[in-house]
Write a protein that holds these residues in place. Sequence first.
Motif, mmCIF file in Angstrom:
data_model
loop_
_atom_site.group_PDB
_atom_site.id
_atom_site.type_symbol
_atom_site.label_atom_id
_atom_site.label_comp_id
_atom_site.label_asym_id
_atom_site.label_seq_id
_atom_site.Cartn_x
_atom_site.Cartn_y
_atom_site.Cartn_z
ATOM 1 N N TYR A 185 -10.006 12.177 7.112
ATOM 2 C CA TYR A 185 -9.169 13.196 6.482
ATOM 3 C C TYR A 185 -8.160 13.773 7.472
ATOM 4 C CZ TYR A 185 -7.594 17.115 3.731
ATOM 5 O OH TYR A 185 -6.799 17.996 3.045
ATOM 6 N N GLN A 186 -8.639 14.151 8.644
ATOM 7 C CA GLN A 186 -7.751 14.759 9.633
ATOM 8 C C GLN A 186 -6.660 13.786 10.082
ATOM 9 O OE1 GLN A 186 -10.585 16.199 12.531
ATOM 10 N NE2 GLN A 186 -10.660 18.211 11.570
ATOM 11 N N SER A 187 -6.981 12.518 10.175
ATOM 12 C CA SER A 187 -6.003 11.531 10.594
ATOM 13 C C SER A 187 -4.975 11.232 9.501
ATOM 14 C CB SER A 187 -6.709 10.233 10.988
ATOM 15 O OG SER A 187 -5.774 9.253 11.330
ATOM 16 N N VAL A 188 -5.417 11.094 8.270
ATOM 17 C CA VAL A 188 -4.532 10.708 7.179
ATOM 18 C C VAL A 188 -3.725 11.887 6.644
ATOM 19 C CG1 VAL A 188 -4.462 9.757 4.826
ATOM 20 C CG2 VAL A 188 -5.942 8.720 6.556
ATOM 21 N N TRP A 189 -4.369 13.027 6.464
ATOM 22 C CA TRP A 189 -3.672 14.196 5.913
ATOM 23 C C TRP A 189 -3.096 15.107 6.996
ATOM 24 C CZ3 TRP A 189 -7.245 11.678 3.027
ATOM 25 C CH2 TRP A 189 -6.945 11.472 1.688
ATOM 26 N N ASN A 190 -3.553 14.914 8.227
ATOM 27 C CA ASN A 190 -3.054 15.682 9.365
ATOM 28 C C ASN A 190 -3.210 17.195 9.153
ATOM 29 O OD1 ASN A 190 -2.043 15.840 11.950
ATOM 30 N ND2 ASN A 190 0.081 15.901 11.283
ATOM 31 N N GLU A 191 -4.372 17.579 8.663
ATOM 32 C CA GLU A 191 -4.685 18.995 8.476
ATOM 33 C C GLU A 191 -6.188 19.194 8.592
ATOM 34 O OE1 GLU A 191 -2.836 19.358 4.581
ATOM 35 O OE2 GLU A 191 -4.809 19.350 3.636
ATOM 36 N N ALA A 192 -6.594 20.442 8.676
ATOM 37 C CA ALA A 192 -8.016 20.760 8.842
ATOM 38 C C ALA A 192 -8.819 20.302 7.630
ATOM 39 C CB ALA A 192 -8.192 22.258 9.042
ATOM 40 N N TYR A 193 -10.009 19.842 7.903
ATOM 41 C CA TYR A 193 -10.922 19.337 6.875
ATOM 42 C C TYR A 193 -11.756 20.483 6.330
ATOM 43 C CZ TYR A 193 -14.791 16.572 4.936
ATOM 44 O OH TYR A 193 -15.751 16.017 4.118
ATOM 45 N N LEU A 222 0.827 -1.198 0.000
ATOM 46 C CA LEU A 222 0.000 0.000 0.000
ATOM 47 C C LEU A 222 0.862 1.249 0.000
ATOM 48 C CD1 LEU A 222 -2.529 -1.096 2.780
ATOM 49 C CD2 LEU A 222 -2.810 -1.335 0.309
ATOM 50 N N THR A 223 0.295 2.346 -0.479
ATOM 51 C CA THR A 223 0.975 3.629 -0.366
ATOM 52 C C THR A 223 0.865 4.094 1.087
ATOM 53 O OG1 THR A 223 -0.995 4.960 -0.798
ATOM 54 C CG2 THR A 223 0.299 4.241 -2.727
ATOM 55 N N LYS A 224 1.596 5.141 1.420
ATOM 56 C CA LYS A 224 1.563 5.662 2.786
ATOM 57 C C LYS A 224 0.149 6.076 3.186
ATOM 58 C CE LYS A 224 3.616 9.080 5.825
ATOM 59 N NZ LYS A 224 4.532 10.213 5.963
ATOM 60 N N ARG A 225 -0.547 6.793 2.326
ATOM 61 C CA ARG A 225 -1.918 7.242 2.653
ATOM 62 C C ARG A 225 -2.883 6.070 2.745
ATOM 63 N NH1 ARG A 225 -1.511 12.751 -0.126
ATOM 64 N NH2 ARG A 225 -1.036 13.995 1.713
ATOM 65 N N GLU A 226 -2.753 5.114 1.836
ATOM 66 C CA GLU A 226 -3.619 3.932 1.891
ATOM 67 C C GLU A 226 -3.395 3.190 3.199
ATOM 68 O OE1 GLU A 226 -3.707 2.993 -2.919
ATOM 69 O OE2 GLU A 226 -2.264 1.965 -1.627
ATOM 70 N N PHE A 227 -2.129 3.021 3.585
ATOM 71 C CA PHE A 227 -1.830 2.306 4.819
ATOM 72 C C PHE A 227 -2.347 3.073 6.030
ATOM 73 C CE2 PHE A 227 0.620 0.911 8.452
ATOM 74 C CZ PHE A 227 0.459 -0.465 8.359
ATOM 75 N N CYS A 228 -2.138 4.389 6.049
ATOM 76 C CA CYS A 228 -2.638 5.203 7.170
ATOM 77 C C CYS A 228 -4.151 5.080 7.303
ATOM 78 C CB CYS A 228 -2.252 6.667 6.987
ATOM 79 S SG CYS A 228 -0.513 7.001 7.279
ATOM 80 N N MET A 229 -4.832 5.067 6.167
ATOM 81 C CA MET A 229 -6.292 4.987 6.202
ATOM 82 C C MET A 229 -6.755 3.621 6.700
ATOM 83 S SD MET A 229 -9.015 6.076 3.273
ATOM 84 C CE MET A 229 -8.293 7.712 3.159
ATOM 85 N N ILE A 230 -6.168 2.552 6.192
ATOM 86 C CA ILE A 230 -6.584 1.215 6.631
ATOM 87 C C ILE A 230 -6.191 0.993 8.089
ATOM 88 C CG2 ILE A 230 -4.619 -0.212 5.940
ATOM 89 C CD1 ILE A 230 -7.923 -1.288 4.783
ATOM 90 N N HIS A 231 -5.081 1.601 8.506
ATOM 91 C CA HIS A 231 -4.651 1.505 9.900
ATOM 92 C C HIS A 231 -5.678 2.183 10.809
ATOM 93 C CE1 HIS A 231 -2.211 2.353 13.510
ATOM 94 N NE2 HIS A 231 -1.661 1.185 13.202
ATOM 95 N N LEU A 232 -6.144 3.352 10.404
ATOM 96 C CA LEU A 232 -7.173 4.054 11.179
ATOM 97 C C LEU A 232 -8.447 3.220 11.253
ATOM 98 C CD1 LEU A 232 -8.376 6.598 12.591
ATOM 99 C CD2 LEU A 232 -9.048 7.362 10.305
ATOM 100 N N LEU A 233 -8.907 2.742 10.112
ATOM 101 C CA LEU A 233 -10.149 1.959 10.083
ATOM 102 C C LEU A 233 -10.021 0.685 10.910
ATOM 103 C CD1 LEU A 233 -11.148 2.315 6.316
ATOM 104 C CD2 LEU A 233 -12.079 3.583 8.258
ATOM 105 N N SER A 234 -8.834 0.082 10.903
ATOM 106 C CA SER A 234 -8.642 -1.160 11.663
ATOM 107 C C SER A 234 -8.474 -0.910 13.160
ATOM 108 C CB SER A 234 -7.438 -1.938 11.128
ATOM 109 O OG SER A 234 -6.244 -1.274 11.430
ATOM 110 N N SER A 235 -8.246 0.351 13.542
ATOM 111 C CA SER A 235 -8.094 0.656 14.969
ATOM 112 C C SER A 235 -9.396 0.448 15.732
ATOM 113 C CB SER A 235 -7.602 2.092 15.167
ATOM 114 O OG SER A 235 -8.617 3.026 14.826
ATOM 115 N N ASN A 236 -10.497 0.483 15.017
ATOM 116 C CA ASN A 236 -11.803 0.251 15.621
ATOM 117 C C ASN A 236 -12.719 -0.389 14.575
ATOM 118 O OD1 ASN A 236 -13.681 0.283 17.618
ATOM 119 N ND2 ASN A 236 -13.687 2.488 17.903
#
Length: 93
Positions: free
Chosen positions: A45-53, A20-34
């Motif tokens: 968006y805020q978790s993966v891009w680390n900026e205001a939505y 996976l790309t970095k963003r894909e991995f960050c997103m699946i990591h977030l979703l898998s956290s719960n």
Amino acid sequence: MFEMNEANMSVLIEGKEIELTKREFCMIHLLSSNPKTAFSYEEIYQSVWNEAYNNQKYKVANVIFRLREKIEKNTEKPIYIRTVRSRGYMLDV
């Protein structure tokens, strides 16, 4: 079977490792956290891009689209990444 490999930024699904790309991995990591809990577009968006939505749903949707192409057998009927209408997405594992 669904397993994440943080060292390789990949997921292992049914014995097959998918890079996976970095963003894909960050997103699946977030979703898998719960798992089985919906995350809003804003939370993702805020978790993966680390900026205001600023209503950038399309960026989240684009990464989800690419993730589904990689991990789902049938992107028309996804079994891992589910859309939660009017809310966002969840990982169903």
